[in-house]
Each structure stands twice: as structure tokens, then as C-alpha cells.
Design an enzyme around this catalytic site. Structure first.
Site, PDB file in Angstrom:
ATOM      1  N   ASP A  96       0.855  -1.181   0.000  1.00  0.00           N
ATOM      2  CA  ASP A  96       0.000   0.000   0.000  1.00  0.00           C
ATOM      3  C   ASP A  96       0.899   1.241   0.000  1.00  0.00           C
ATOM      4  O   ASP A  96       2.107   1.138   0.259  1.00  0.00           O
ATOM      5  CB  ASP A  96      -0.892  -0.054   1.250  1.00  0.00           C
ATOM      6  CG  ASP A  96      -1.666   1.226   1.486  1.00  0.00           C
ATOM      7  OD1 ASP A  96      -2.275   1.728   0.531  1.00  0.00           O
ATOM      8  OD2 ASP A  96      -1.653   1.712   2.629  1.00  0.00           O
ATOM      9  N   ASP A 124      -0.253   5.084   1.166  1.00  0.00           N
ATOM     10  CA  ASP A 124      -0.484   5.941   2.335  1.00  0.00           C
ATOM     11  C   ASP A 124      -0.553   5.120   3.613  1.00  0.00           C
ATOM     12  O   ASP A 124      -1.305   4.145   3.706  1.00  0.00           O
ATOM     13  CB  ASP A 124      -1.788   6.716   2.154  1.00  0.00           C
ATOM     14  CG  ASP A 124      -1.686   7.764   1.072  1.00  0.00           C
ATOM     15  OD1 ASP A 124      -1.100   8.824   1.326  1.00  0.00           O
ATOM     16  OD2 ASP A 124      -2.173   7.504  -0.043  1.00  0.00           O
TER      17      ASP A 124
END
Length: 261
Positions: free
Chosen positions: A22, A24
Site C-alpha cells: 500500500d 499511504d
């Protein structure tokens, strides 16, 4: 770390491993304004070292690939990097971006958002235009949790009217097209690359689908939670829990160092 079967498989056969990440909260610290986010300073170098050994490094994110590249100087130089943006609707690889036409429901919902937010009586929220999605962030509101609760039902109604779904996250509700999530994107990528093992690291509720894809793949796999006090559901499902992006990069650096040895 070596006692985890998925890690052992990756260490024994790095050329068959896909490292999924991922953006953020995993490669980039969470900040009040998403537009000011920036990748962890160690990330490009660590990912470049990993990319020299593994089958692929894939960033799977709700952000557009172009935004991830803008917020992550040096990412474009990571060998073999693939960015699956907008939950897999867009793909960046070898400097090229591929994507289907944007869904018409997103701009229509975006146009109705100001009136909806005004009628809901919430203040301090910010709207992030992602092109193929639109996100409403409450982190900067006087009462972030209260604003999030007040907006859930109105935003669900707005999404339904325009053929969209609502993706909840850390002080954010995102309206996006149905039919793709991080799990679907990761699963398709693992099959495409004929991966023999997989690691996925994430921090938010949207990453649960990717955790499920790791399990469903049948491959030796490991799930990593970039831990925070805001989201605990991921930590409960993870094989490894680390302390935010610092912990993620430390883990990846340890893997890269082991490969080099």
C-alpha cells in the site's frame, strides 16, 4: 522473522516473490492533508534493492499512479516496479500508464458533494479529487469521528445514485466504481506474474481485501500491518505487525539485506 513460513519461502526463492505494498500509511506517513503526503525517505532505495532480487514490486493504492509517482520521487527508478492505482483500475509500468475510460458516475457525484456536505452540517472536511474516485476526509474537522459518522449515510446514498460504492478508511470515505478492489488487483497480478510467494503490507481497511487475496492465492505468503492506533482490524489479521512506515521500511530493508547476503 525467518520462522514465518511465508518469509522463509521468500528468502529461499526471491526470484519467485511478489512484494505488494500500500502507499499511504505504509510507504508514506499519514498526514492531515493528503496532498502534502510524501514517501518515506528510505523507500526508493530499499525498493530498488528489493526490485533487483524479486519477481516484482507492486504498489497497490487507491491513489492514481501519477500521484504516487509525484509523492514518491525516485519510485520511477525502481527496477520492475508496477503501480496498480485506483485499486487496480489504472496501471503504471515501464513509464507507461494504461487505464479504461473514467466512469461517468464519479464527476456527477463530485458535483453534488458541496451541497451534500453543506446540508449535513459538517465543517472542516476536505474533498480529494482522484479522477476515478472522490474522497471525503474528516481528519481536519473539529470532530473527525463525528463528521465521519454523520457522512456515512448521505455518502452511501450519493454513491448508490451514481453506481458507485463507498470505501471506508482512516478518517476518510471514498466514492469509487465497483468491480475492483486491492484484493482483486493483487490476485490478478500474482497469477499474471506466476508468483511463487507473496508479501503484502498495508495499514487500512481497504487492505483487508489484499490480505484475503494472499490467503486465497494458495502461495506461501505473509501479511504485514503498518500499525496505528486508528485501525486495529488489520493488526488482528496480520502475520507481522510493525510500527508504521518506519517499521515497514525496516522490515523490507532486512529482507533486501538478506537477499544481498
Amino acid at each position: 522473522m525467518e520462522n514465518i513460513p511465508g518469509i522463509e519461502a521468500i528468502l529461499k526463492d526471491p526470484a519467485g516473490a511478489v512484494i505488494g505494498l500500500d502507499f499511504d500509511g505504509t510507504l508514506s506517513p499519514i498526514v492531515p492533508d493528503p496532498a502534502t503526503a510524501v514517501i518515506h525517505p528510505k523507500a526508493p532505495a530499499v525498493l530498488a534493492e528489493l526490485g533487483a532480487h524479486v519477481r516484482a514490486v507492486a504498489i497497490v493504492t487507491g491513489r492514481p499512479p501519477a500521484t504516487a509517482l509525484e509523492l514518491g520521487p525516485g519510485l520511477a527508478d525502481v527496477p520492475g516496479l508496477v503501480i496498480l492505482g485506483h485499486y487496480g483500475f489504472e496501471r503504471w509500468e515501464h513509464g507507461r500508464l494504461s487505464a479504461p475510460p473514467p466512469p461517468p458516475g464519479v464527476p456527477r457525484a463530485r458535483a453534488e458533494l458541496p451541497a451534500l456536505l453543506d446540508s449535513a452540517g459538517v465543517v472542516g472536511v476536505t474533498v480529494e479529487d482522484k479522477g476515478r474516485a472522490v474522497a471525503v476526509h474528516t481528519r481536519r474537522a473539529p470532530d473527525p469521528e463525528g463528521a465521519l459518522a454523520a457522512l456515512r449515510e448521505p455518502l452511501a446514498g450519493l454513491a448508490a445514485r451514481h453506481g458507485l460504492v463507498v470505501e471506508p478508511g482512516r478518517m476518510v470515505l471514498e466514492l469509487r466504481p465497483p468491480g475492483m478492489d486491492k484484493g482483486h488487483a493483487l490476485g490478478l497480478f500474482l497469477a499474471e506474474r506466476e508468483a511463487r510467494s507473496v508479501l503484502f503490507a498495508g495499514d487500512d481497511l481497504g487492505d483487508l481485501a489484499a490480505f484475503d487475496a494472499v490467503r486465497a492465492s494458495g502461495l506461501p505468503g505473509v501479511t504485514v500491518c503498518s500499525g496505528s492506533a486508528e485501525v486495529t482490524a488489520l493488526a488482528e489479521r496480520a502475520d507481522i505487525v510493525v510500527d508504521g512506515p518506519d517499521g515497514v521500511l525496516a522490515l523490507l530493508a532486512e529482507l533486501a539485506s538478506a537477499f544481498s547476503r
